[in-house]
Motif scaffolding. Structure first.
Motif, PDB file in Angstrom:
ATOM      1  N   GLN A 242       0.823  -1.202   0.000  1.00 35.02           N
ATOM      2  CA  GLN A 242       0.000   0.000   0.000  1.00 35.02           C
ATOM      3  C   GLN A 242       0.862   1.259   0.000  1.00 35.02           C
ATOM      4  OE1 GLN A 242      -2.423   0.195   3.530  1.00 35.02           O
ATOM      5  NE2 GLN A 242      -0.678   0.390   4.908  1.00 35.02           N
ATOM      6  N   LEU A 243       0.326   2.316  -0.628  1.00 33.26           N
ATOM      7  CA  LEU A 243       0.984   3.611  -0.687  1.00 33.26           C
ATOM      8  C   LEU A 243       0.016   4.662  -0.170  1.00 33.26           C
ATOM      9  CD1 LEU A 243       2.527   3.319  -4.271  1.00 33.26           C
ATOM     10  CD2 LEU A 243       3.737   3.003  -2.101  1.00 33.26           C
ATOM     11  N   GLN A 244       0.465   5.479   0.790  1.00 35.15           N
ATOM     12  CA  GLN A 244      -0.394   6.481   1.395  1.00 35.15           C
ATOM     13  C   GLN A 244       0.303   7.836   1.373  1.00 35.15           C
ATOM     14  OE1 GLN A 244      -2.707   5.049   4.994  1.00 35.15           O
ATOM     15  NE2 GLN A 244      -1.133   3.467   4.945  1.00 35.15           N
ATOM     16  N   LEU A 245      -0.394   8.830   0.827  1.00 34.33           N
ATOM     17  CA  LEU A 245       0.162  10.169   0.654  1.00 34.33           C
ATOM     18  C   LEU A 245      -0.398  11.111   1.712  1.00 34.33           C
ATOM     19  CD1 LEU A 245       1.857  12.119  -1.147  1.00 34.33           C
ATOM     20  CD2 LEU A 245      -0.229  12.460  -2.513  1.00 34.33           C
ATOM     21  N   PHE A 246       0.497  11.900   2.336  1.00 32.56           N
ATOM     22  CA  PHE A 246       0.107  12.843   3.389  1.00 32.56           C
ATOM     23  C   PHE A 246       0.762  14.195   3.144  1.00 32.56           C
ATOM     24  CE2 PHE A 246      -0.577   8.783   5.371  1.00 32.56           C
ATOM     25  CZ  PHE A 246      -1.615   8.957   6.263  1.00 32.56           C
ATOM     26  N   THR A 247       0.080  15.244   3.617  1.00 35.97           N
ATOM     27  CA  THR A 247       0.656  16.584   3.678  1.00 35.97           C
ATOM     28  C   THR A 247       1.418  16.736   4.985  1.00 35.97           C
ATOM     29  OG1 THR A 247      -1.109  17.555   2.335  1.00 35.97           O
ATOM     30  CG2 THR A 247       0.131  19.045   3.734  1.00 35.97           C
ATOM     31  N   LEU A 248       2.571  17.404   4.936  1.00 33.55           N
ATOM     32  CA  LEU A 248       3.349  17.701   6.137  1.00 33.55           C
ATOM     33  C   LEU A 248       2.994  19.094   6.638  1.00 33.55           C
ATOM     34  CD1 LEU A 248       6.883  16.546   4.914  1.00 33.55           C
ATOM     35  CD2 LEU A 248       5.415  15.321   6.525  1.00 33.55           C
ATOM     36  N   TYR A 249       2.426  19.163   7.811  1.00 33.41           N
ATOM     37  CA  TYR A 249       2.194  20.447   8.460  1.00 33.41           C
ATOM     38  C   TYR A 249       3.251  20.607   9.548  1.00 33.41           C
ATOM     39  CZ  TYR A 249      -2.377  20.297   6.174  1.00 33.41           C
ATOM     40  OH  TYR A 249      -3.390  20.233   5.246  1.00 33.41           O
ATOM     41  N   ASP A 250       4.047  21.693   9.484  1.00 27.69           N
ATOM     42  CA  ASP A 250       5.116  21.842  10.476  1.00 27.69           C
ATOM     43  C   ASP A 250       5.157  23.230  11.104  1.00 27.69           C
ATOM     44  OD1 ASP A 250       6.046  23.276   8.358  1.00 27.69           O
ATOM     45  OD2 ASP A 250       7.965  22.232   8.181  1.00 27.69           O
ATOM     46  N   ARG A 251       4.037  23.925  11.041  1.00 29.58           N
ATOM     47  CA  ARG A 251       3.934  25.182  11.765  1.00 29.58           C
ATOM     48  C   ARG A 251       3.010  24.988  12.949  1.00 29.58           C
ATOM     49  NH1 ARG A 251       3.623  29.852   7.006  1.00 29.58           N
ATOM     50  NH2 ARG A 251       5.639  29.324   6.047  1.00 29.58           N
ATOM     51  N   GLY A 252       3.509  25.352  14.110  1.00 30.22           N
ATOM     52  CA  GLY A 252       2.740  25.062  15.307  1.00 30.22           C
ATOM     53  C   GLY A 252       2.926  23.599  15.667  1.00 30.22           C
ATOM     54  N   VAL A 253       1.846  22.865  15.769  1.00 28.06           N
ATOM     55  CA  VAL A 253       1.906  21.442  16.087  1.00 28.06           C
ATOM     56  C   VAL A 253       2.143  20.659  14.803  1.00 28.06           C
ATOM     57  CG1 VAL A 253       0.644  19.480  17.046  1.00 28.06           C
ATOM     58  CG2 VAL A 253       0.380  21.755  18.057  1.00 28.06           C
ATOM     59  N   GLN A 254       3.188  19.828  14.804  1.00 32.91           N
ATOM     60  CA  GLN A 254       3.477  19.016  13.628  1.00 32.91           C
ATOM     61  C   GLN A 254       2.422  17.925  13.484  1.00 32.91           C
ATOM     62  OE1 GLN A 254       6.258  19.984  15.691  1.00 32.91           O
ATOM     63  NE2 GLN A 254       6.432  21.570  14.128  1.00 32.91           N
ATOM     64  N   ARG A 255       1.839  17.816  12.314  1.00 31.80           N
ATOM     65  CA  ARG A 255       0.847  16.771  12.076  1.00 31.80           C
ATOM     66  C   ARG A 255       0.849  16.413  10.601  1.00 31.80           C
ATOM     67  NH1 ARG A 255      -4.058  18.723  10.027  1.00 31.80           N
ATOM     68  NH2 ARG A 255      -4.181  20.993   9.909  1.00 31.80           N
ATOM     69  N   LEU A 256       0.270  15.271  10.292  1.00 30.25           N
ATOM     70  CA  LEU A 256       0.159  14.806   8.923  1.00 30.25           C
ATOM     71  C   LEU A 256      -1.294  14.873   8.482  1.00 30.25           C
ATOM     72  CD1 LEU A 256       2.463  11.633   9.027  1.00 30.25           C
ATOM     73  CD2 LEU A 256       3.057  13.965   8.357  1.00 30.25           C
ATOM     74  N   GLY A 257      -1.521  15.405   7.286  1.00 31.57           N
ATOM     75  CA  GLY A 257      -2.874  15.465   6.736  1.00 31.57           C
ATOM     76  C   GLY A 257      -3.027  14.463   5.610  1.00 31.57           C
TER      77      GLY A 257
END
Length: 306
Positions: A242-257
Motif C-alpha cells: 500500500q501507498l499512502q500520501l500525506f501533507t506535512l504540516y510543520d507550523r505550530g503542532v506538527q501533524r500529517l494530513g
C-alpha cells in the motif's frame, strides 16, 4: 482531495536479461537515482539510466551474505552484510569496499542487525538497524563496554572508512524509543529522514536545523518518500504494497494530513505489487519480479491536486 489516486508508471527497466537467471542478492539506489544490484555469484550490476547501459563489476568471490549495495565516491562500491558477530574481543568485518575493477579496497565493521544502508555523494554512510542490532545479539551487548551494539541508537552515520560520525539521532528521538528503524531516506548530504518502531514517528534531520518530528497514523511502513510539503509511506502491516500520501504540516503542532491512497499501475493497467520499495529524496523506487519502476513525488502531487 481524492481518496484514491491512480497513476500509470511504466517500467524503468527489466533486469531479467543482465541477471541471466541469477537471483538478486541486494538492491540499492544512489543519490543520482541509478539502480545497483548484487547478482548471485558476485557480480555488481549498475544501470546507468541516462545511457540505458549496464555497467558490470565482477567481484573475486561469491558474496552470498551481502544484502546491501551502495556507490561511494572515488568509483567505489560498498557491500554490507546485515549480520555481524562479536567474537571474543574482535568483531567481524561485515562491510567490504571494492573498486570498479572488482579489487577489494578495504573492510569495515558496521555492526549487527542492519536494516538499510544509504550513502551520500560526499561519502557519508547512513546505516539503520532492526531490533537485534539495537538491543544486541551474536555476542553484542553481552560483555564489556567494547561489545555494546554499534546500532544501539537505531541509526548511525559513518564515513567512507567506517569511522563513526556524530549525528542528532538521540536528540531527534526525544521521548520516543526506537526499537527498529523501519524506513530510511537519505535525501542529501545535509538531510536525512527516518521512521521507526514503536511509536512510528516521522523524523527529519537537517544540518544546522532543529529536527522536526511528526506523529504518524501509519503503522509498519518500510519506505518513505519525502519533499518539503508531503510524504508518501510505502507498505504497512495490513498491506505490504500500500501507498499512502500525506501533507506535512510543520507550523505550530506538527501533524500529517491525509491526502490519498495511491495505486500505481503499469502500462497494461495492472496494479504494481512490488516486493521491494525504497525512497531516495522525492523518488519512490520499486521492483516486482525482474521489472523495476520509479516515480517522482511531484507526479503524484500533480495528479492529487487537480
Amino acid at each position: 482531495m481524492k481518496k484514491t489516486l491512480q497513476l500509470e508508471v511504466r517500467a524503468l527497466v527489466d533486469v531479467g536479461e543482465p541477471l541471466a537467471g541469477r537471483a538478486v542478492k541486494a538492491r540499492g539506489v544512489g543519490l543520482d537515482n541509478d539502480l545497483w544490484l548484487l547478482a548471485e555469484g558476485g557480480e555488481v550490476l549498475h544501470y546507468v539510466d541516462l545511457a540505458d547501459f549496464w555497467e558490470r563489476i565482477p567481484l573475486p568471490s561469491a558474496l552470498t551474505d551481502f544484502h546491501e549495495v551502495q556507490p561511494l565516491p572515488g568509483n567505489e562500491v560498498l557491500l554490507v552484510s546485515p549480520r555481524c558477530r562479536y567474537r571474543s574481543t574482535q568483531p567481524e568485518r561485515n562491510a567490504r569496499v571494492y573498486s570498479r575493477e572488482g579489487t577489494l579496497v578495504r573492510e569495515m565493521t558496521l555492526g549487527d542487525g542492519i536494516a538499510d544502508v544509504q550513502a551520500t555523494a560526499d561519502g557519508q554512510v547512513w546505516v539503520s538497524y532492526f531490533d537485534e542490532g539495537i538491543f544486541g545479539n551474536y555476542g553484542w551487548g553481552h560483555g564489556d563496554a567494547a561489545s555494546r551494539p554499534i546500532g544501539e541508537d537505531g541509526l548511525v552515520r559513518f564515513d567512507v572508512l567506517g569511522q563513526r560520525l556524530s549525528s542528532d539521532v538521540k536528540e531527534a528521538m526525544g521521548l520516543h524509543v526506537m526499537a527498529d528503524c523501519y524506513a530510511l531516506n537519505v535525501a542529501s548530504e545535509h538531510e536525512t529522514w527516518f521512521y521507526s518502531y514503536t511509536d512510528f514517528p516521522l523524523i527529519r534531520m537537517r544540518t544546522g536545523r532543529v529536527p522536526t518530528v511528526w506523529e504518524s497514523p501509519v503503522r509498519g511502513a518500510h519506505a518513505i518518500v519525502v519533499s518539503d510539503t508531503h510524504v508518501l509511506f510505502g507498505g504497512g502491516y495490513e498491506d505490504s504494497c500500500q501507498l499512502q500520501l500525506f501533507t506535512l504540516y510543520d507550523r505550530g503542532v506538527q501533524r500529517l494530513g491525509r491526502v490519498a491512497t495511491v495505486v500505481l499501475t503499469d502500462e497494461t493497467g495492472r496494479a504494481w505489487r512490488p516486493t521491494w520499495l525504497t525512497g531516495r529524496g522525492p523518488w519512490l523506487h520499486g521492483a516486482e519480479g525482474t521489472r523495476h519502476f520509479r516515480v517522482h513525488l511531484s507526479e503524484l502531487l500533480a495528479q492529487a491536486l487537480t
